[in-house]
Motif scaffolding. Structure first.
Motif, PDB file in Angstrom:
ATOM      1  N   ARG A  93      67.601  -2.066  -5.867  1.00 53.47           N
ATOM      2  CA  ARG A  93      66.473  -1.138  -5.806  1.00 53.47           C
ATOM      3  C   ARG A  93      65.903  -1.071  -4.385  1.00 53.47           C
ATOM      4  O   ARG A  93      65.293  -2.027  -3.920  1.00 53.47           O
ATOM      5  CB  ARG A  93      65.380  -1.579  -6.781  1.00 53.47           C
ATOM      6  CG  ARG A  93      65.864  -1.527  -8.213  1.00 53.47           C
ATOM      7  CD  ARG A  93      64.860  -2.007  -9.232  1.00 53.47           C
ATOM      8  NE  ARG A  93      65.331  -1.587 -10.561  1.00 53.47           N
ATOM      9  CZ  ARG A  93      64.745  -1.909 -11.709  1.00 53.47           C
ATOM     10  NH1 ARG A  93      63.659  -2.640 -11.727  1.00 53.47           N
ATOM     11  NH2 ARG A  93      65.241  -1.487 -12.852  1.00 53.47           N
ATOM     12  N   ARG A 140      68.572  -7.777  -7.568  1.00 54.06           N
ATOM     13  CA  ARG A 140      68.143  -8.519  -8.757  1.00 54.06           C
ATOM     14  C   ARG A 140      69.359  -8.837  -9.608  1.00 54.06           C
ATOM     15  O   ARG A 140      70.113  -7.932  -9.973  1.00 54.06           O
ATOM     16  CB  ARG A 140      67.156  -7.630  -9.540  1.00 54.06           C
ATOM     17  CG  ARG A 140      66.973  -8.010 -10.978  1.00 54.06           C
ATOM     18  CD  ARG A 140      66.129  -6.960 -11.710  1.00 54.06           C
ATOM     19  NE  ARG A 140      66.075  -7.245 -13.124  1.00 54.06           N
ATOM     20  CZ  ARG A 140      65.578  -6.406 -14.031  1.00 54.06           C
ATOM     21  NH1 ARG A 140      65.101  -5.223 -13.671  1.00 54.06           N
ATOM     22  NH2 ARG A 140      65.559  -6.734 -15.296  1.00 54.06           N
ATOM     23  N   ASP A 187      62.745  -8.012 -11.997  1.00 52.55           N
ATOM     24  CA  ASP A 187      62.170  -6.948 -12.819  1.00 52.55           C
ATOM     25  C   ASP A 187      60.711  -6.715 -12.426  1.00 52.55           C
ATOM     26  O   ASP A 187      60.274  -5.592 -12.170  1.00 52.55           O
ATOM     27  CB  ASP A 187      62.275  -7.350 -14.299  1.00 52.55           C
ATOM     28  CG  ASP A 187      61.725  -6.297 -15.238  1.00 52.55           C
ATOM     29  OD1 ASP A 187      61.688  -5.113 -14.846  1.00 52.55           O
ATOM     30  OD2 ASP A 187      61.316  -6.659 -16.352  1.00 52.55           O
ATOM     31  N   ASP A 240      58.791  -3.455  -9.793  1.00 50.40           N
ATOM     32  CA  ASP A 240      57.727  -2.518 -10.199  1.00 50.40           C
ATOM     33  C   ASP A 240      56.574  -2.578  -9.195  1.00 50.40           C
ATOM     34  O   ASP A 240      55.993  -1.553  -8.820  1.00 50.40           O
ATOM     35  CB  ASP A 240      57.182  -2.866 -11.600  1.00 50.40           C
ATOM     36  CG  ASP A 240      57.929  -2.130 -12.716  1.00 50.40           C
ATOM     37  OD1 ASP A 240      59.048  -1.643 -12.460  1.00 50.40           O
ATOM     38  OD2 ASP A 240      57.392  -2.051 -13.845  1.00 50.40           O
TER      39      ASP A 240
HETATM   40 MG    MG Z   1      61.340  -3.246 -15.110  1.00 50.15          MG
END
Ligand code: MG
Ligand code: IPM
Length: 379
Positions: free
Chosen positions: A141, A156, A271, A275
């Motif tokens: 990401r 990740r 995770d 965000d």
């Molecule tokens: Mg997530």
């Protein structure tokens, strides 16, 4: 209670054996696909639920324009895959129904809208199932805030940690519950290698290894140790250890955050922090996510299916930026770099420099379709 304890222990034994087999399978992995030299690339399109079909409809319009020539000459095949909806999954009692999985496996890469995960119960998240079934071990990401000098990329781990066994916990009814977390040697080595390879290929000088190894001594301890073993093969790149708690603070500290470059983390921390990172960039609606394995890769929005937005009648105002970023990552992955660059440039004009049509996610902003019309003009 004695009976329940014995059942839990035998469940644990079978989990341990399954995970050991998985680790052994990983050690003999086949070579990764070479997209640059493939005759035909099949791109599976999965709508998902909630705002999924709305943002995917727009993503398809963009793809159909960008790869129009390749679709015409057969180099790229776009294949619609239906049936990964919450209704169908609940009716069949399957996180990913068998026919859907079979159709997915005929593709090389996937662009996927968000899928709803019921809380509690035993139904696994479709994402977790697909990541496992397709062995999509890296969740990559990127997040950038150019005016602040932020250019981050997160690697990740995507198939282990708390996730692999998240729906396989044990329970002594009325007394206690226990979930399991797993880290394997091969599973850590391959994600670490991908992060350091990326750093090397892109002139990055530092990788932050983020764990909670002071507390999760076995699993995170192993993750950190193996990450450093891999790091030793990249002497030009420094590798630092960080704990996840202080790293979440660092990301909201403008005095230090633009020094970070590449992050390498186990599944759950990755995770959560991605965000946070996406929010710093402008919201979870603005970030794309790549799930990469040796044979398959799946690209998706970083956010969920937004059921509240649908209930509020605001589905049409959903931001397609995240799924479009995912489409950009997909084009890059299949070696269509020039097309990925075109999409990135158009997104940057529409979202940063010109901003003539602005999506807010609510009725005071533009619709998903109106934003895409604008983007198509700039492509
Ligand atoms: Mg997530
Ligand atoms: C993500 C999502 C998923 C995850 C959910 C939908 C299973 O939050 O891709 O980050 O937790 O990995």
């Amino acid at each position: 209670m004695e009976n329940e304890i014995r059942n839990a222990v035998s469940q644990f034994e079978s989990l341990l054996r399954q995970q050991l087999q998985r680790q052994e399978r990983m050690e003999q992995n086949a070579a990764a696909k070479d997209f640059a030299n493939m005759e035909t690339i099949t791109v599976g399109l999965i709508d998902g639920d909630g705002i999924g079909p709305i943002i995917m409809e727009q993503a398809k319009r963009v793809l159909e324009k960008l790869v129009a020539d390749e679709i015409k000459d057969g180099r790229v095949v776009l294949k619609q895959i239906d049936g990964l909806t919450i209704e169908n999954r609940l009716a069949l009692g399957k996180a990913v129904p068998d026919e859907v999985l079979a159709a997915i496996k005929t593709c090389d890469v996937l662009l996927k809208g968000p899928t709803t995960t019921p809380k509690g119960g035993t139904m696994e998240s479709a994402n977790v199932t697909l990541r496992r079934e397709l062995d999509l071990y890296a969740n990559v990401r990127p997040v950038a805030v150019p005016e602040e000098g932020i250019d981050w990329i997160f690697f990740r781990e995507n198939t282990e940690g708390e996730y692999a066994l998240g729906s396989k916990g044990v329970e002594l009814p009325g007394k206690l519950t226990m979930d399991f977390k797993v880290t394997t040697d091969a599973g850590t080595r391959r994600i670490a290698k991908m992060a350091f390879d990326y750093a090397r290929a892109n002139g990055k000088t530092n990788v932050a290894i983020v764990t909670k190894a002071n507390i999760m001594k076995k699993t995170d301890g192993m993750f950190s140790r193996i990450a450093h073993e891999v790091a030793a093969e990249y002497p030009e790149i420094t590798a630092d250890d960080w704990y996840i708690d202080i790293m979440t603070a660092n990301l909201v500290n403008p005095a230090v955050r633009n020094k970070f470059q590449v992050f390498l983390l186990p599944n759950l921390y990755g995770d959560i922090i991605t965000d946070e990172a996406a929010q710093i960039q402008g919201g979870v609606g603005t970030a794309g996510s790549a799930n990469i394995g040796g044979q398959y890769a799946m690209f998706e929005a970083i956010h969920g299916s937004a059921p509240r937005k649908i209930e509020a009648g605001e589905g049409d105002y959903a931001n397609p930026a995240s799924i479009l970023k995912a489409a950009e990552l997909m084009l890059r992955h299949i070696a269509m770099t020039e097309k990925a660059d075109r999409l990135a440039a158009a997104l940057s004009v529409c979202m940063e420099t010109e901003r003539r049509v602005v999506v807010t996610g609510h009725q005071d902003g533009a619709t998903c379709r109106a934003f895409t019309d604008y983007l198509l003009e700039k492509l």
